[in-house]
Design a protein around this motif. Structure first.
Motif, short mmCIF file in Angstrom:
data_model
loop_
_atom_site.label_atom_id
_atom_site.label_comp_id
_atom_site.label_asym_id
_atom_site.label_seq_id
_atom_site.Cartn_x
_atom_site.Cartn_y
_atom_site.Cartn_z
N TRP A 144 0.83 -1.20 0.00
CA TRP A 144 0.00 0.00 0.00
C TRP A 144 0.87 1.26 0.00
O TRP A 144 0.67 2.17 -0.80
CB TRP A 144 -0.96 0.01 1.19
CG TRP A 144 -1.72 1.29 1.27
CD1 TRP A 144 -1.49 2.35 2.10
CD2 TRP A 144 -2.81 1.69 0.42
NE1 TRP A 144 -2.37 3.37 1.83
CE2 TRP A 144 -3.19 2.99 0.81
CE3 TRP A 144 -3.49 1.07 -0.62
CZ2 TRP A 144 -4.22 3.68 0.20
CZ3 TRP A 144 -4.52 1.76 -1.24
CH2 TRP A 144 -4.88 3.05 -0.82
N ASP A 145 1.83 1.31 0.91
CA ASP A 145 2.67 2.51 1.02
C ASP A 145 3.52 2.72 -0.22
O ASP A 145 3.74 3.87 -0.62
CB ASP A 145 3.53 2.45 2.28
CG ASP A 145 2.71 2.65 3.55
OD1 ASP A 145 1.63 3.26 3.48
OD2 ASP A 145 3.15 2.19 4.62
N ASP A 146 3.97 1.65 -0.85
CA ASP A 146 4.72 1.78 -2.11
C ASP A 146 3.82 2.38 -3.19
O ASP A 146 4.26 3.23 -3.97
CB ASP A 146 5.27 0.42 -2.56
CG ASP A 146 6.43 -0.07 -1.71
OD1 ASP A 146 6.97 0.73 -0.90
OD2 ASP A 146 6.79 -1.26 -1.85
N PHE A 147 2.57 1.93 -3.24
CA PHE A 147 1.62 2.47 -4.21
C PHE A 147 1.41 3.96 -3.97
O PHE A 147 1.49 4.78 -4.90
CB PHE A 147 0.27 1.73 -4.12
CG PHE A 147 -0.88 2.47 -4.72
CD1 PHE A 147 -0.99 2.65 -6.09
CD2 PHE A 147 -1.88 3.01 -3.91
CE1 PHE A 147 -2.05 3.35 -6.65
CE2 PHE A 147 -2.94 3.71 -4.45
CZ PHE A 147 -3.03 3.89 -5.82
N VAL A 148 1.15 4.36 -2.73
CA VAL A 148 0.91 5.77 -2.41
C VAL A 148 2.13 6.61 -2.74
O VAL A 148 2.03 7.69 -3.34
CB VAL A 148 0.50 5.94 -0.93
CG1 VAL A 148 0.43 7.41 -0.54
CG2 VAL A 148 -0.84 5.26 -0.66
#
Length: 187
Positions: A5-9
């Motif tokens: 998730w954090d990589d996507f954001v």
């Protein structure tokens, strides 16, 4: 996973700190619960998503569902926007939310207001995050900066100077003073 998730954001051009898992964890210490919804593209990568914060409203009125600086998506992609808004709506209703508030990371412009209306949102009277960020060119001299401001703003700046307010660049030694100022402001 949280890392996915954090990589996507972090990689998305509309990603924002307030959509990261550390922000969700911080908010969960202050009465909010957190849920994330993500839509995948054909390769299985996240294509769009949102971190939703939920908080109970007073007097047992239900909950507020809030998406700070999100959802994270390409708003010009009508199909994915519709799919994500429908998913957010379903999750918010399932969690007992009376309202779903979104404050996307979009420039303040008529076309974006139209885009939000097409997605089913109406402007709220109250916002949680600042509506917009103002950029000031500080490479020009102070008189040019002041001339670009509204007269009331110039008046208040000059009044502060007459009352002894000074502005200077802080150092690491000023962090404690700044923290005290923020605590007093917060009260």
């Amino acid at each position: 996973t949280e890392k996915t998730w954090d990589d996507f954001v972090a990689a998305h051009w509309r990603g924002h700190l307030l959509q990261t898992t550390p922000w969700g964890k911080l908010k969960s210490q202050f009465g909010w619960s957190v849920e994330r919804v993500a839509l995948s593209d054909p390769s299985g990568d996240i294509a769009a998503g949102a971190q939703i914060l939920f908080r109970r409203l007073p007097f047992g009125l239900g909950k507020l569902a809030y998406v700070p600086r999100g959802p994270v998506l390409d708003w010009q992609d009508a199909e994915i926007t519709l799919r994500l808004i429908e998913a957010l709506d379903q999750i918010a209703r399932a969690r007992g939310a009376l309202a779903l508030a979104v404050e996307p990371e979009l420039p303040f412009a008529p076309e974006n207001s139209d885009r939000m209306a097409q997605a089913g949102f109406a402007p709220g009277a109250v916002t949680i995050q600042p509506r917009r960020t103002l950029l000031v060119d500080i490479t020009v001299d102070e008189d040019q900066i002041l001339a670009a401001m509204k007269s009331k703003t110039r008046y208040n700046i000059r009044l502060a100077a007459r009352k002894g307010v000074t502005v200077r660049q802080g150092t690491a030694a000023d962090v404690g003073i700044f923290n005290e100022l923020m605590a007093v402001t917060g009260e």
